[in-house]
Each structure stands twice: as C-alpha cells, then as structure tokens.
Design a protein around this motif. Structure first.
Motif, PDB file in Angstrom:
ATOM      1  N   ASN A 269       0.801  -1.198   0.019  1.00  0.00           N
ATOM      2  CA  ASN A 269       0.126  -0.029  -0.108  1.00  0.00           C
ATOM      3  C   ASN A 269       0.838   1.254  -0.049  1.00  0.00           C
ATOM      4  O   ASN A 269       0.527   2.101   0.570  1.00  0.00           O
ATOM      5  CB  ASN A 269      -0.785   0.064   1.191  1.00  0.00           C
ATOM      6  N   TRP A 355      -5.208  -2.562  -4.173  1.00  0.00           N
ATOM      7  CA  TRP A 355      -6.370  -1.685  -4.153  1.00  0.00           C
ATOM      8  C   TRP A 355      -5.818  -0.271  -4.374  1.00  0.00           C
ATOM      9  O   TRP A 355      -4.753   0.109  -3.858  1.00  0.00           O
ATOM     10  CB  TRP A 355      -7.115  -1.576  -2.711  1.00  0.00           C
ATOM     11  N   LEU A 389      -6.255  -6.870   1.276  1.00  0.00           N
ATOM     12  CA  LEU A 389      -7.707  -7.563   1.128  1.00  0.00           C
ATOM     13  C   LEU A 389      -7.620  -9.265   0.651  1.00  0.00           C
ATOM     14  O   LEU A 389      -8.425  -9.733   1.163  1.00  0.00           O
ATOM     15  CB  LEU A 389      -8.038  -6.400   0.085  1.00  0.00           C
ATOM     16  N   VAL A 402     -16.591  -4.587   0.316  1.00  0.00           N
ATOM     17  CA  VAL A 402     -15.413  -4.186  -0.163  1.00  0.00           C
ATOM     18  C   VAL A 402     -15.683  -4.464  -1.600  1.00  0.00           C
ATOM     19  O   VAL A 402     -15.550  -3.796  -2.661  1.00  0.00           O
ATOM     20  CB  VAL A 402     -14.180  -4.579   0.327  1.00  0.00           C
ATOM     21  N   LYS A 403     -16.168  -6.003  -2.021  1.00  0.00           N
ATOM     22  CA  LYS A 403     -16.238  -6.506  -3.386  1.00  0.00           C
ATOM     23  C   LYS A 403     -17.298  -5.515  -4.220  1.00  0.00           C
ATOM     24  O   LYS A 403     -17.058  -5.206  -5.384  1.00  0.00           O
ATOM     25  CB  LYS A 403     -16.385  -7.893  -3.465  1.00  0.00           C
ATOM     26  N   ALA A 406     -15.914  -2.169  -5.102  1.00  0.00           N
ATOM     27  CA  ALA A 406     -14.961  -2.457  -6.159  1.00  0.00           C
ATOM     28  C   ALA A 406     -15.796  -2.527  -7.217  1.00  0.00           C
ATOM     29  O   ALA A 406     -15.383  -2.088  -8.598  1.00  0.00           O
ATOM     30  CB  ALA A 406     -14.063  -3.765  -5.843  1.00  0.00           C
TER      31      ALA A 406
END
Length: 414
Positions: A269, A355, A389, A402-403, A406
């Motif tokens: 990240n 991400w 993730l 989260v999915k 996305a």
C-alpha cells in the motif's frame, strides 16, 4: 411549449438518475447474495504447548501469540499487517476479522467487540490488527485479556501529506478548495475550510492521535496531555516509527520473541516514489503546526524508541539490521519479477493487485511474481506479495462490502 420541453428534459434526466440507482442497487443485491457467506471463526485461541525450541532464540523466550496491533493510517501499517497475516496463518492463530463485510472495525467509530466477525463472550482471538479507533476498555473485552499491544507512528508532516493525497477525494471539505495546490491552500488557512465534525474530517488533522482514541482537536497545551502520553506508553509495549522501519522490526522481533524469517517483508500500500511530492519547508512548518498533537505524540515516542534501541544495544542493532536487509534483498531477488515494484495496474495476477484509492491514478505499487517458482518457495513468495484484502479473504474474512464497492467503482470507472 417551452415549459413542456424543460419538463421533459428534467424528467429524462431524473429517469436516467433513477435508472443508474436501480442498476447499482440491483448489483449490490446480487453481489451481497454471492459474497455474504457467514464466517464462523474457531471459538478458542491457539496455544503453545510446549513452547517451541529454536536454535536461534533463547530458551527463556517464548513467542507471543496474543497480540493487538493498532493499525494506524498511512504509516506502513499494511506492510505490518502482511507480516501478521503470514505468521498467523503459518502457526494456526485465530485472527479477528471485521464484521459486516468491512475491512476495518467500523472506523472511525470507537472499537466495539460486536464489530468482530463471529464474536461472542466465549469466543477467543489471538490477533486483532485491522483499522480501528482504539478504545482500551472495549478491546479488553475480547479474550484473552492478556495480550501484547504495539503500534506504529509516522512523522506528522509526512503523514499529513500522504493522508491528504490519499483520502482527499473522499473528504467533502477538500472539494471546494481553490487553486492547483489544494493542500497548500488548506494549510495556509485551515480554519477557513475545516469543520471538526464534518464527514471524514478526521483524516485532515492529528490522525494518529485520533486513531489512538483521543480528541484530534484538543488544545495541545491541555494539562491532560502528559498523562495521555504516559498511558499510551504504559499500555503499548512498542511504538514503532515508520522512518526507522527496519530498526522497528528488529525491536518487534525481540519483543515478540520471533525469528528473522517472521519479519521479512516487501512494502505494501505504498505510492510509487515519482508520485510523492516532498513538502517545501514552509508547508512542512504549517503541517506540523496544524497537526501539533501528532507532533507532540511523535516527539514523545521518538524519545522512547531510541531509549529502547540503546537498551537493545547499538552494535547488536547494527548486526540485526544487516541480517534483515540481506535477507530482504535475497527475498526480492527470489520472488519479484524484474527485482522491483510496478504500478498496480501492471500487476498481472488479480490476487496480487493492490487496491487503489479513489482518484489515485493507479499510483499504489504492487509486484509480479517471478516466473518458474514452484512448491514451498512459490507459496512463500506469493504470501509476501499478496495485498491485505486478498490475504484476508484467503484466511476467511468476508469482505462482501469491499467487493460490492470495487464492482461499483469498476462500472463507474472511478
């Protein structure tokens, strides 16, 4: 006639908006159905019996398995989370994952045990490590109550720059900032734009102090501050510093009684270096003034950090650093195609693709796995390269929210 044209145009516009909302909601329902599989963690923590014997670790030392890592924002904490996920998976530890399909414990709300997936008063979790707003009393309700606490801090001006760039698109207070350099505009007149209770305003001021559970807008001269700093020092066995990440890992290895292989890492990240614009001295001064609580926090724990290094021993630290950096260099050579990170969009495998923040232009780096790896070496490399993730999902975290987000972002190309 003109009225009807305006009316029809307005109706068509509203119709389009309603259609988009309907499509998004339908997608939300479908993905919720597909991904919302309930995860029931083990009801008991892993325990060592007898303590493992190692040729490189003193027999008087037994590895710590019951841990709380306060995952602060934009401090290198995703790299540490990868280390903890790998260790937990390898040793069969019970990892506390967030409930509700989230990747955090309902941040920025104060932590509650009900935010842990599968929590009940009789359940037990070895490791808590996802983003939370710390509340000591609530954390202590999660068995076992005797656990080792640690966290990590970053120099406040550098953290502010990173947080402003990363979270800016989801902070409404920044949307109306004029000029090409929104951050400079904000720092020159912060109170012209800042509202303490506004949505996501916590990302704009004293973020580390806030993550630790305290008031980000407290007067830095408040008489309670020295007691707050002492309480943090007493509760947390180690406060690491991002600017001395390797030294921090050496101290962590010693505190946890872990092995060198347990703390090997690649950065996660992180932005590509070309996208990081160093603050000019004036902006650094303004950022430190605006984040003065974070500055006092960092100054205090910079002092305690180097006191721990002195106790550890300077020569011993130098030797341990050399071992860690040599092993990390060999890791990159063995695992990473081309020996370097690439932009997230250039990572071939979806399971290794990081991400990206909203409006981030794909600057978060990732890694391509080296060709030809097999067996245990491939697994080790894959583990170290896997973003948080994907790793959490692999270990059983239910990240349906989260999915869905996305998927929506993919449709909107956001």
């Amino acid at each position: 006639m003109k009225f009807w044209k305006i009316f029809l145009w307005s109706w068509k516009g509203l119709h389009r908006i309603l259609l988009i909302v309907a499509i998004v909601m339908s997608l939300f329902i479908v993905l919720f159905t597909l991904y919302n599989n309930h995860f029931s963690p083990p009801s008991s923590c892993a325990r060592q019996s007898p303590p493992p014997v190692s040729p490189t670790v003193p027999t008087t030392c037994s590895p710590h398995w019951d841990l709380l890592f306060l995952k602060t924002h934009k401090t290198g904490s995703s790299t540490l989370l990868n280390i903890l996920l790998r260790y937990s998976e390898r040793h069969g530890l019970t990892f506390a994952f967030p409930s509700g399909g989230r990747h955090d414990f309902y941040y920025p709300s104060f932590f509650s045990p009900t935010f842990v997936s599968g929590y009940s008063p009789s359940s037990c979790f070895n490791v808590l490590a996802n983003h939370m707003r710390f509340d000591a009393g609530e954390v202590e309700r999660i068995p076992p109550r005797e656990r080792l606490y640690f966290t990590i801090l970053r120099f406040p001006s550098h953290l502010f720059e990173s947080s402003f760039r990363y979270y800016g698109p989801i902070i409404p207070l920044t949307w109306s900032l004029p000029g090409p350099d929104k951050m400079a505009t904000f720092l020159h007149q912060p109170w012209a734009f800042y509202r303490p209770g506004a949505f996501n305003a916590h990302y704009l001021r004293n973020l580390q102090f806030f993550d630790l559970g305290f008031d980000k807008d407290m007067d830095p001269s408040h008489p309670a501050l020295p007691g707050i700093l002492r309480s943090i020092e007493e509760r947390f066995s180690l406060v690491m510093l991002m600017e001395y990440f390797d030294e921090s890992l050496v101290l962590l290895k010693d505190v946890l009684c872990w092995e060198l292989e347990d703390i090997l890492y690649l950065p996660h990240n992180s932005r590509e270096q070309e996208s990081v614009a160093p603050l000019v001295p004036k902006m650094e001064e303004l950022a430190l003034l605006w984040n003065h609580l974070d500055y006092l926090l960092y100054r205090h724990f910079n002092h305690t950090f180097w006191a721990k290094v002195e106790t550890f021993g300077r020569l011993r630290m130098a030797q341990e650093l050399a071992r860690l950096r040599w092993a990390n260099a060999k890791l990159v050579e063995a695992c990473v195609e081309g020996g370097r990170a690439v932009r997230g969009g250039l990572v071939r495998e979806a399971s290794l693709r990081p991400w990206q923040p909203v409006g981030g232009d794909g600057t978060i780096i990732g890694y391509n796995l080296k060709h030809g790896l097999e067996g245990p070496q491939r697994q080790l490399c894959q583990d170290i390269l896997t973003p948080e993730l994907q790793y959490m999902s692999r270990m059983g975290a239910n990240l349906w929210r989260v999915k869905v987000w996305a998927a929506v972002r993919g449709i909107l190309r956001w």
